[in-house]
Design an enzyme around this catalytic site. Structure first.
Site, mmCIF file in Angstrom:
data_model
loop_
_atom_site.group_PDB
_atom_site.id
_atom_site.type_symbol
_atom_site.label_atom_id
_atom_site.label_comp_id
_atom_site.label_asym_id
_atom_site.label_seq_id
_atom_site.Cartn_x
_atom_site.Cartn_y
_atom_site.Cartn_z
ATOM 1 N N HIS A 1 -7.390 14.537 -6.048
ATOM 2 C CA HIS A 1 -8.723 15.285 -6.778
ATOM 3 C C HIS A 1 -10.640 14.332 -7.618
ATOM 4 C CE1 HIS A 1 -10.018 19.848 -8.573
ATOM 5 N NE2 HIS A 1 -11.291 18.978 -8.156
ATOM 6 N N TRP B 1 -10.862 13.223 -14.750
ATOM 7 C CA TRP B 1 -11.286 14.057 -15.439
ATOM 8 C C TRP B 1 -11.226 13.740 -16.822
ATOM 9 C CZ3 TRP B 1 -9.298 19.357 -13.530
ATOM 10 C CH2 TRP B 1 -9.334 19.436 -11.580
ATOM 11 N N TYR C 1 -13.815 20.433 -22.248
ATOM 12 C CA TYR C 1 -14.676 18.853 -21.914
ATOM 13 C C TYR C 1 -16.517 19.220 -20.837
ATOM 14 C CZ TYR C 1 -14.416 22.157 -17.095
ATOM 15 O OH TYR C 1 -14.758 22.886 -16.350
ATOM 16 N N GLU D 1 -17.565 14.576 -7.855
ATOM 17 C CA GLU D 1 -15.907 13.759 -8.831
ATOM 18 C C GLU D 1 -17.045 12.785 -9.594
ATOM 19 O OE1 GLU D 1 -13.132 15.113 -9.584
ATOM 20 O OE2 GLU D 1 -14.475 16.354 -8.464
ATOM 21 N N LYS E 1 -19.990 14.523 -11.897
ATOM 22 C CA LYS E 1 -19.693 15.384 -13.044
ATOM 23 C C LYS E 1 -18.587 14.387 -13.510
ATOM 24 C CE LYS E 1 -17.611 19.947 -13.239
ATOM 25 N NZ LYS E 1 -17.341 21.444 -12.661
ATOM 26 N N HIS E 2 -17.639 14.303 -12.859
ATOM 27 C CA HIS E 2 -17.127 13.932 -14.488
ATOM 28 C C HIS E 2 -16.614 12.529 -14.681
ATOM 29 C CE1 HIS E 2 -14.625 17.512 -13.694
ATOM 30 N NE2 HIS E 2 -14.666 16.895 -12.592
#
Length: 253
Positions: free
Chosen positions: A74, A77, A85, A132, A135-136
């Protein structure tokens, strides 16, 4: 002996070697992320505020996604040591061409691995990877451009995906469960304690287990890091929550 003319040629056209982008070597006394008692000024060696790094995995069955004998990735993070977060932290480094970036960095082997083990449930792997990172990945402070010596644009993108895959390879969820006799089977059920025990044995700490209805769907492995997120020392840490429902707000990120 070389002639005067050939010697002059060598002087006129020296060979210039490229210098690779590198992250700084971090001091040995840097604290483990989420474990400092005072502020740490070295932002390139100390993950903050996202000092808790979660390697997250899927087991998708509807539709079935990825290999039959492996979970899929996934992401990775950064969480703020308290369950909160940040997200989409740098608009200037949001990309829509992850495949092209990895190919330009000669990371074709990495791309091949991601194409098998980092799968989007709707078949759009590229968009999933972009999400991914944007965003992270952009929220991991120890891989910001200013942290690199001889920074090459987007080098941190390739290193981020390499690190996520490296962590994933060390967390074979399918095999850890199989070793405990927990095999995917629509006619068999397993207790939370059985699953948690098997995964804790591998990871060293409790994990977050997520179900979609009565089906096991995701696992979150928590780490704190001593040093930067790429070549720092990852230490397993206990999950803040041990069991979640995939229907809960904020779970699927």
């Amino acid at each position: 002996m070389p002639s005067k003319q050939s010697t002059l040629f060598a002087v006129m056209y020296p060979i210039t070697l490229a210098v690779a982008s590198t992250l700084p070597s971090c001091p040995s006394d840097i604290p483990l992320s989420c474990h400092n008692s005072t502020a740490v000024s070295n932002s390139c060696c100390f993950n903050s505020p996202g000092g808790s790094l979660l390697q997250t995995q899927f087991w998708d069955t509807d539709p079935a996604t990825g290999p039959d004998d492996s979970w899929t990735i996934h992401g990775l993070w950064p969480d703020n040591c308290d369950g909160s977060y940040e997200q989409f932290c740098d608009k200037s480094r949001e990309y829509s061409n992850i495949t092209k970036i990895l190919k330009s960095q000669d990371r074709s082997d990495l791309l091949d691995y991601m194409s098998e083990y980092w799968k989007d449930i709707n078949g759009d792997d590229e968009t999933f990877w972009e999400h991914e990172w944007n965003k992270h990945g952009t929220c991991i402070n120890t891989i910001e451009p200013d942290c690199y010596e001889n920074y090459e644009p987007q080098i941190e993108v390739g290193e981020f995906f390499e690190k996520v895959v490296d962590l994933f390879k060390g967390l074979d969820t399918y095999q850890a469960l199989a070793d405990a006799g927990i095999i995917p089977d629509s006619s068999e059920t397993y207790t939370f304690d059985e699953i948690q025990s098997a995964l804790k044995k591998m990871h060293g700490q409790e994990v977050t287990i997520i179900c979609d209805g009565d089906k096991l769907n995701q696992v979150y492995y928590y780490y704190n890091v001593k040093g930067n997120a790429i070549d720092g020392d990852y230490k397993a840490s206990a999950a803040r929550e041990f069991s979640l429902s995939d229907s809960a707000d904020g779970i699927r990120r």
